[in-house]
Write an enzyme that holds these catalytic residues in place. Structure first.
Site, PDB file in Angstrom:
ATOM      1  CB  CYS A 181      24.907  -4.265  -8.771  1.00  0.00           C
ATOM      2  SG  CYS A 181      25.422  -4.229 -10.496  1.00  0.00           S
TER       3      CYS A 181
ATOM      4  CB  CYS B  92      22.982  -1.695 -10.650  1.00  0.00           C
ATOM      5  SG  CYS B  92      22.970  -3.381 -11.304  1.00  0.00           S
TER       6      CYS B  92
END
Length: 464
Positions: free
Chosen positions: A390, A393
């Site tokens: 991600c 992230c």
């Protein structure tokens, strides 16, 4: 200070509690009614207690720190999100919109920030640009001024410094881009499951100091492992125990953020973000996590103290007259430096700072070997951040790991230790703009987590 831990955790089902001098049977307590996030008492390996941190952070520090992080100098962070994972090839990229990162257009970033890595003053800016040009040529050009030649040599020496706990991101790469952190907030993205767990498993199982036969209880499914793991952990030396607690505290902090900025509702017109109490309970409730949740929160407070101490120790570096939060706006930059110093002096006034002198003490040879192992383990974790599928992230993971690595560099740099506090920091000790931005934003994330715990406590107390 001993193990004076007090966890205010309710018990599921009918339990016997001591009343006013006599026992009495109480009705069952639901998970929603348990104030499990209220940890209190002293922290291991510290002289500080949770309540002191809560008061200091939530009422004296948090509001001013958030104001500082909203300023131009701290909101723009340069990062390369396209670096390949150095450990495995089967990365499953998150295709959700909330996993995406919106980079800045060139005209969105202040010119003063874009022109070079160091921004202490305009004079320093011009000197560094000359140094960068000389470094790209691969040698020190003897036609440069003597001052510039020395700066080039110092620059190279700094890049090779053994002080660094993180592998430096290649921000000069064409793939590196500026990101506005305010427009790409850390929040729940939907990135979870085997791919996310793989990252944390590699961090805990292969990079924390522990025998391979001891498995960390990553989830409630790891039933019966808690006592074995933590009894072994308590037997570690203080440095190795602290390493695990720092990683666990960072993991806990990230989970607090995701629970506090959760996607509660989505329509074709808008998205509603807010506190998800159920998600928070699943990650931290003492019963639902078989005792693991409160330990995670204790580790979050431990991480807070480590980063707080680093900021208090490096105050003289930022007090230098030639240091500026340089963005190109002279008035704005002066105001923000004043705010920065106010915050740092507030931090310095904290009465119960962590004592880093307890680390890497004893026999010098053994201490240096342990410190190098500590540093290399942490550098490896910084490389693992390029394996996160991600992108949002990955952004916040890289930033927070670099921020913690910068804090460790401050705490244990020989250049800083040898010249403080009597005479101020050595001019051989440097922090790049990347390190400064990550240091304060990483601490801002931990500070936010501590504040959010208070918000969750209030929400839980209002559930009837």
């Amino acid at each position: 200070m001993g193990r004076r831990w007090v966890f205010l955790i309710g018990l599921v089902g009918a339990v016997w509690l001591l009343g006013s001098g006599h026992g009495g049977q109480q009705p069952p307590v639901t998970a929603a009614q348990r104030c499990f996030c209220q940890v209190s008492g002293y922290l291991d390996d510290c002289t500080c207690d949770v309540e002191t941190i809560d008061r200091f952070n939530n009422y004296r520090l948090f509001p001013r720190l958030q104001k500082l992080l909203e300023s131009d100098y701290f909101r723009y962070y340069k990062v390369n999100l396209k670096r390949p994972c150095p450990f495995w090839n089967d990365i499953s990229q998150c295709g959700r919109r909330d996993c995406a990162v919106r980079p800045c257009q060139s005209d969105e970033v202040p010119d003063g920030i874009k022109s070079a890595s160091y921004k202490y003053s305009e004079v320093a800016n011009n000197l560094i640009e000359e140094c960068e040009q000389a470094e790209r040529l691969g040698a020190v050009d003897e036609s440069l001024s003597e001052e510039t030649q020395k700066a080039v040599l110092q620059w190279t020496k700094h890049d090779d410094s053994s002080d660094n706990f993180c592998e430096a991101d290649d921000i000069q790469s064409p793939d590196a881009e500026y990101v506005d952190l305010l427009l790409n907030p850390e929040r729940y993205t939907g990135y979870k499951g085997p791919d996310a767990w793989k990252i944390w498993n590699v961090i805990y199982e292969e990079n924390c100091f522990k025998p391979q036969t001891i498995k960390r209880p990553l989830s409630p499914l790891a039933s019966g492992q808690e006592n074995t793991f933590y009894s072994w952990l308590e037997g570690l030396c203080v440095e190795k125990r602290a390493f695990y607690r720092l990683i666990s505290g960072l993991h806990a902090s990230i989970n607090v953020h995701l629970s506090a900025r959760y996607l509660l509702q989505e329509t074709w017109l808008e998205k509603k973000w807010g506190h998800n109490i159920t998600e928070f309970q699943q990650r931290f409730d003492g019963i639902l996590t078989e005792g693991e949740g409160p330990r995670r929160l204790k580790n979050l407070y431990f991480l807070y103290l480590i980063e707080l101490r680093a900021l208090s120790k490096v105050v003289p570096f930022f007090e230098r007259p030639d240091f500026q939060l340089f963005t190109g706006n002279k008035v704005h930059d002066a105001e923000k430096k004043m705010l920065l110093l106010e915050i740092l002096h507030e931090i310095k006034s904290f009465p119960l700072h962590f004592d880093e002198n307890s680390f890497f003490a004893g026999d010098k040879k053994e201490a240096n070997k342990l410190k190098e192992d500590f540093r290399l383990h942490f550098r490896n974790i910084s490389r693992i951040m390029d394996c996160v599928g991600c992108f949002k992230c990955r952004l916040w993971g890289k930033l927070q790991i670099q921020g913690l690595g910068t804090a460790l560099k401050i705490l244990f740099s020989e250049k800083l230790i040898a010249n403080m506090p009597e005479s101020g920091p050595s001019y051989e000790f440097h922090l790049t703009r990347q390190e400064i931005v990550s240091l304060f934003n990483a601490f801002g994330r931990i500070s936010t987590s501590v504040k959010e715990l208070e918000n969750f406590r209030n929400l839980l107390q209002n559930i009837h």
